[in-house]
Design a protein around this motif. Structure first.
Motif, PDB file in Angstrom:
ATOM      1  N   TYR A  85     -77.457  70.246  -3.277  1.00 21.84           N
ATOM      2  CA  TYR A  85     -76.363  69.738  -2.448  1.00 21.84           C
ATOM      3  C   TYR A  85     -75.764  70.838  -1.591  1.00 21.84           C
ATOM      4  CZ  TYR A  85     -76.531  65.600  -5.491  1.00 21.84           C
ATOM      5  OH  TYR A  85     -76.920  64.468  -6.170  1.00 21.84           O
ATOM      6  N   ALA A  86     -75.616  72.029  -2.152  1.00 20.39           N
ATOM      7  CA  ALA A  86     -75.029  73.126  -1.388  1.00 20.39           C
ATOM      8  C   ALA A  86     -75.900  73.494  -0.194  1.00 20.39           C
ATOM      9  CB  ALA A  86     -74.823  74.336  -2.294  1.00 20.39           C
ATOM     10  N   ARG A  87     -77.199  73.556  -0.412  1.00 16.38           N
ATOM     11  CA  ARG A  87     -78.106  73.882   0.693  1.00 16.38           C
ATOM     12  C   ARG A  87     -78.044  72.814   1.788  1.00 16.38           C
ATOM     13  NH1 ARG A  87     -82.044  75.560  -3.504  1.00 16.38           N
ATOM     14  NH2 ARG A  87     -82.218  77.837  -3.437  1.00 16.38           N
ATOM     15  N   ALA A  88     -77.991  71.565   1.382  1.00 10.28           N
ATOM     16  CA  ALA A  88     -77.933  70.484   2.370  1.00 10.28           C
ATOM     17  C   ALA A  88     -76.673  70.589   3.221  1.00 10.28           C
ATOM     18  CB  ALA A  88     -77.987  69.138   1.667  1.00 10.28           C
ATOM     19  N   ALA A  89     -75.555  70.931   2.605  1.00  4.00           N
ATOM     20  CA  ALA A  89     -74.306  71.071   3.356  1.00  4.00           C
ATOM     21  C   ALA A  89     -74.361  72.274   4.286  1.00  4.00           C
ATOM     22  CB  ALA A  89     -73.138  71.196   2.386  1.00  4.00           C
ATOM     23  N   LEU A  90     -74.840  73.407   3.791  1.00  4.67           N
ATOM     24  CA  LEU A  90     -74.909  74.607   4.626  1.00  4.67           C
ATOM     25  C   LEU A  90     -75.862  74.415   5.804  1.00  4.67           C
ATOM     26  CD1 LEU A  90     -74.980  77.373   1.856  1.00  4.67           C
ATOM     27  CD2 LEU A  90     -73.075  76.801   3.372  1.00  4.67           C
ATOM     28  N   ALA A  91     -76.951  73.666   5.571  1.00 11.11           N
ATOM     29  CA  ALA A  91     -77.920  73.422   6.645  1.00 11.11           C
ATOM     30  C   ALA A  91     -77.305  72.653   7.798  1.00 11.11           C
ATOM     31  CB  ALA A  91     -79.127  72.666   6.097  1.00 11.11           C
ATOM     32  N   GLU A  92     -76.262  71.865   7.521  1.00  8.60           N
ATOM     33  CA  GLU A  92     -75.581  71.103   8.563  1.00  8.60           C
ATOM     34  C   GLU A  92     -74.338  71.821   9.095  1.00  8.60           C
ATOM     35  OE1 GLU A  92     -76.682  68.347   9.963  1.00  8.60           O
ATOM     36  OE2 GLU A  92     -78.476  68.495   8.696  1.00  8.60           O
ATOM     37  N   GLY A  93     -74.200  73.085   8.741  1.00 11.15           N
ATOM     38  CA  GLY A  93     -73.090  73.879   9.262  1.00 11.15           C
ATOM     39  C   GLY A  93     -71.769  73.680   8.542  1.00 11.15           C
ATOM     40  N   ARG A  94     -71.815  73.053   7.377  1.00  7.37           N
ATOM     41  CA  ARG A  94     -70.598  72.865   6.590  1.00  7.37           C
ATOM     42  C   ARG A  94     -70.400  74.049   5.657  1.00  7.37           C
ATOM     43  NH1 ARG A  94     -71.706  69.162  10.284  1.00  7.37           N
ATOM     44  NH2 ARG A  94     -70.909  67.070   9.812  1.00  7.37           N
ATOM     45  N   SER A  95     -69.163  74.301   5.266  1.00  9.87           N
ATOM     46  CA  SER A  95     -68.905  75.265   4.203  1.00  9.87           C
ATOM     47  C   SER A  95     -68.969  74.531   2.865  1.00  9.87           C
ATOM     48  CB  SER A  95     -67.553  75.941   4.407  1.00  9.87           C
ATOM     49  OG  SER A  95     -66.520  74.976   4.482  1.00  9.87           O
ATOM     50  N   VAL A  96     -69.035  75.311   1.792  1.00  3.55           N
ATOM     51  CA  VAL A  96     -69.265  74.741   0.465  1.00  3.55           C
ATOM     52  C   VAL A  96     -68.278  75.340  -0.534  1.00  3.55           C
ATOM     53  CG1 VAL A  96     -70.887  74.655  -1.477  1.00  3.55           C
ATOM     54  CG2 VAL A  96     -71.696  74.234   0.851  1.00  3.55           C
ATOM     55  N   PHE A  97     -67.685  74.476  -1.332  1.00 11.59           N
ATOM     56  CA  PHE A  97     -66.891  74.871  -2.496  1.00 11.59           C
ATOM     57  C   PHE A  97     -67.608  74.275  -3.693  1.00 11.59           C
ATOM     58  CE2 PHE A  97     -62.764  74.336  -5.039  1.00 11.59           C
ATOM     59  CZ  PHE A  97     -62.704  75.681  -5.370  1.00 11.59           C
ATOM     60  N   CYS A  98     -68.143  75.132  -4.569  1.00 11.93           N
ATOM     61  CA  CYS A  98     -69.075  74.674  -5.599  1.00 11.93           C
ATOM     62  C   CYS A  98     -68.527  74.943  -6.992  1.00 11.93           C
ATOM     63  CB  CYS A  98     -70.408  75.397  -5.425  1.00 11.93           C
ATOM     64  SG  CYS A  98     -71.741  74.797  -6.490  1.00 11.93           S
ATOM     65  N   GLU A  99     -68.816  74.020  -7.911  1.00 11.67           N
ATOM     66  CA  GLU A  99     -68.526  74.289  -9.304  1.00 11.67           C
ATOM     67  C   GLU A  99     -69.504  75.336  -9.828  1.00 11.67           C
ATOM     68  OE1 GLU A  99     -66.254  73.616 -11.649  1.00 11.67           O
ATOM     69  OE2 GLU A  99     -65.096  72.839  -9.965  1.00 11.67           O
ATOM     70  N   LYS A 100     -69.124  75.980 -10.918  1.00 12.15           N
ATOM     71  CA  LYS A 100     -70.013  76.949 -11.545  1.00 12.15           C
ATOM     72  C   LYS A 100     -70.764  76.260 -12.684  1.00 12.15           C
ATOM     73  CE  LYS A 100     -67.022  77.009 -14.963  1.00 12.15           C
ATOM     74  NZ  LYS A 100     -67.308  76.033 -15.994  1.00 12.15           N
ATOM     75  N   PRO A 101     -71.919  76.829 -13.070  1.00 11.06           N
ATOM     76  CA  PRO A 101     -72.632  77.928 -12.435  1.00 11.06           C
ATOM     77  C   PRO A 101     -73.332  77.465 -11.160  1.00 11.06           C
ATOM     78  CG  PRO A 101     -73.949  77.046 -14.213  1.00 11.06           C
ATOM     79  CD  PRO A 101     -72.628  76.315 -14.263  1.00 11.06           C
ATOM     80  N   LEU A 102     -73.746  78.422 -10.352  1.00 11.40           N
ATOM     81  CA  LEU A 102     -74.423  78.052  -9.119  1.00 11.40           C
ATOM     82  C   LEU A 102     -75.687  77.244  -9.398  1.00 11.40           C
ATOM     83  CD1 LEU A 102     -74.112  81.342  -7.047  1.00 11.40           C
ATOM     84  CD2 LEU A 102     -73.129  79.114  -6.465  1.00 11.40           C
ATOM     85  N   ALA A 103     -76.419  77.633 -10.425  1.00 13.07           N
ATOM     86  CA  ALA A 103     -77.701  76.971 -10.725  1.00 13.07           C
ATOM     87  C   ALA A 103     -78.001  77.161 -12.199  1.00 13.07           C
ATOM     88  CB  ALA A 103     -78.816  77.574  -9.875  1.00 13.07           C
ATOM     89  N   ILE A 104     -79.056  76.497 -12.691  1.00 14.22           N
ATOM     90  CA  ILE A 104     -79.494  76.748 -14.061  1.00 14.22           C
ATOM     91  C   ILE A 104     -80.668  77.713 -14.092  1.00 14.22           C
ATOM     92  CG2 ILE A 104     -78.652  74.522 -14.871  1.00 14.22           C
ATOM     93  CD1 ILE A 104     -81.558  73.553 -14.907  1.00 14.22           C
ATOM     94  N   ASP A 105     -81.175  78.066 -12.920  1.00 16.52           N
ATOM     95  CA  ASP A 105     -82.279  79.014 -12.803  1.00 16.52           C
ATOM     96  C   ASP A 105     -81.764  80.247 -12.060  1.00 16.52           C
ATOM     97  OD1 ASP A 105     -84.632  80.083 -10.910  1.00 16.52           O
ATOM     98  OD2 ASP A 105     -85.500  79.308 -12.767  1.00 16.52           O
ATOM     99  N   LEU A 106     -81.794  81.403 -12.705  1.00 21.08           N
ATOM    100  CA  LEU A 106     -81.234  82.607 -12.097  1.00 21.08           C
ATOM    101  C   LEU A 106     -81.978  83.029 -10.839  1.00 21.08           C
ATOM    102  CD1 LEU A 106     -80.198  84.976 -15.032  1.00 21.08           C
ATOM    103  CD2 LEU A 106     -78.760  84.142 -13.167  1.00 21.08           C
ATOM    104  N   ALA A 107     -83.284  82.920 -10.843  1.00 24.54           N
ATOM    105  CA  ALA A 107     -84.042  83.312  -9.654  1.00 24.54           C
ATOM    106  C   ALA A 107     -83.638  82.457  -8.463  1.00 24.54           C
ATOM    107  CB  ALA A 107     -85.542  83.193  -9.925  1.00 24.54           C
ATOM    108  N   GLU A 108     -83.449  81.169  -8.701  1.00 23.54           N
ATOM    109  CA  GLU A 108     -83.027  80.277  -7.622  1.00 23.54           C
ATOM    110  C   GLU A 108     -81.624  80.636  -7.153  1.00 23.54           C
ATOM    111  OE1 GLU A 108     -82.999  75.488  -6.608  1.00 23.54           O
ATOM    112  OE2 GLU A 108     -82.918  76.153  -8.683  1.00 23.54           O
ATOM    113  N   ALA A 109     -80.740  80.963  -8.087  1.00 19.37           N
ATOM    114  CA  ALA A 109     -79.384  81.352  -7.724  1.00 19.37           C
ATOM    115  C   ALA A 109     -79.388  82.635  -6.905  1.00 19.37           C
ATOM    116  CB  ALA A 109     -78.536  81.530  -8.977  1.00 19.37           C
ATOM    117  N   ARG A 110     -80.186  83.601  -7.302  1.00 17.82           N
ATOM    118  CA  ARG A 110     -80.264  84.861  -6.553  1.00 17.82           C
ATOM    119  C   ARG A 110     -80.742  84.617  -5.130  1.00 17.82           C
ATOM    120  NH1 ARG A 110     -83.376  86.855 -11.501  1.00 17.82           N
ATOM    121  NH2 ARG A 110     -81.750  87.683 -12.896  1.00 17.82           N
ATOM    122  N   HIS A 111     -81.774  83.795  -4.995  1.00 16.21           N
ATOM    123  CA  HIS A 111     -82.308  83.503  -3.663  1.00 16.21           C
ATOM    124  C   HIS A 111     -81.251  82.800  -2.810  1.00 16.21           C
ATOM    125  CE1 HIS A 111     -85.287  82.599  -0.592  1.00 16.21           C
ATOM    126  NE2 HIS A 111     -84.890  81.340  -0.612  1.00 16.21           N
TER     127      HIS A 111
END
Length: 325
Positions: A85-111
């Motif tokens: 969801y965060a990527r979809a919003a950023l791709a459309e030029g929106r800002s994002v306020f996200c709950e934690k954690p960012l992801a359940i996969d650390l490599a994906e979160a780092r990327h």
């Protein structure tokens, strides 16, 4: 949607506990700096509940419709779905306020953090807490002096907590849940922000029930070079949710108790609360209002105190290291 509206157009993805809590804070304040432009959840019963409680809030057909209607998107869904969801919003030029954690996969979160830049923040309310602000003031005034140690302790009668029962499916699962991710992360964020980087993690964690989340942790680490002792347990207390974050030094000690109460150690060896301290149930609307004001500043590219994506990733790195012990 333009970010220059008098009130920021905030869309909400996820109509669970956190989405409804933020929605309530917005609708309960006639001078709120944001307005809810749309809300969506894949569960029809969740949207129906929102419709009954907040009939004026637009309920839309999917996450894409939330993004289209908003200048900023609040991602309040279960953790495994956050980055999609965060990527979809950023791709459309929106800002994002996200709950934690960012992801359940650390490599994906780092990327994600490497690519996302500053167009977002993560919901760690201690960034906007009046109780934390009091601790910071006391520390700056010398109440602690040279810092010696930090002690973090969390206790629960049961996990998930009673008010989280509807989300027990993922909150008590190894992949996404557990009190270390859900609660301890907040106190690690506070340690990192006030003291410095988290490192040197060691200790043990207990998973007594197959497939379920942890029931106890006993960990040592350092925050900005300061020794930290971290403990957490489920089932040995009558309290639904009890916690302390205690910073001690050569001049004295300060602590945050039960999410909200700033206390300092008196000459009699007892912790005394700050005179204006109020319990978390009463403090939460104040903190949420400050969080929303920070969201507006973040969405407009202005300085803010919200947790950045990079801070959230650093906390997640520490949490997942603990869970792998």
């Amino acid at each position: 949607m333009p970010a220059t509206d008098a009130t920021l157009a905030l869309g909400i993805i996820g109509a669970g506990i956190m989405g409804e809590r933020l929605l309530g804070a917005i609708n309960g304040a006639p001078d709120s700096p944001v307005r809810v432009s749309a809300i969506w959840d894949p569960a029809p019963e969740a949207l129906a509940r929102i419709g009954a409680a907040f009939p004026a809030v637009p309920r839309v057909a999917d996450a894409g419709a939330v993004v289209a209607a908003s200048a900023c998107v609040y991602v309040a869904s279960p953790p495994a779905s956050h980055l999609g969801y965060a990527r979809a919003a950023l791709a459309e030029g929106r800002s994002v306020f996200c709950e934690k954690p960012l992801a359940i996969d650390l490599a994906e979160a780092r990327h994600f953090v490497a690519q996302a830049g500053a167009a977002g923040a993560v919901n760690f309310p201690f960034a906007s807490s009046p109780g934390v602000a009091t601790l910071e003031r006391w520390i700056a005034e010398g109440a602690v002096g040279t810092m010696r140690r930090l002690t973090i302790a969390v206790e629960f009668a049961r996990w998930p907590r009673p008010w989280q029962a509807d989300a027990a499916r993922w909150l008590d699962a190894r992949a996404e849940g557990g009190f270390t991710r859900e609660v301890v992360s907040h106190f690690l964020f506070l340690a990192r922000r006030l003291l410095g980087p988290l490192e040197g993690i060691a200790g043990r964690i207990d998973f007594p029930v197959s497939g379920r989340s942890e029931r106890a942790i006993a960990v040592t680490l350092k925050a900005g070079g300061i020794p930290v002792t971290l403990t957490g347990r489920v089932g040995d207390t009558d309290a639904d949710d009890h916690n302390t974050w205690t910073l001690a030094g050569e001049a004295g000690a300060v602590r945050l108790r039960d999410w909200a109460i700033a206390e300092r150690l008196g000459s009699d060896g007892r912790f005394e609360p700050e005179p204006d301290a109020i319990p978390n149930e009463r403090l939460r609307p104040i903190t949420l209002r400050r969080q929303l004001e920070g969201v507006v500043r973040m969405a407009r590219g202005e300085p803010h105190r919200l947790a950045t994506f990079a801070e959230a990733l650093a906390v997640q790195e520490a949490v997942e290291t603990i869970l792998a012990l």
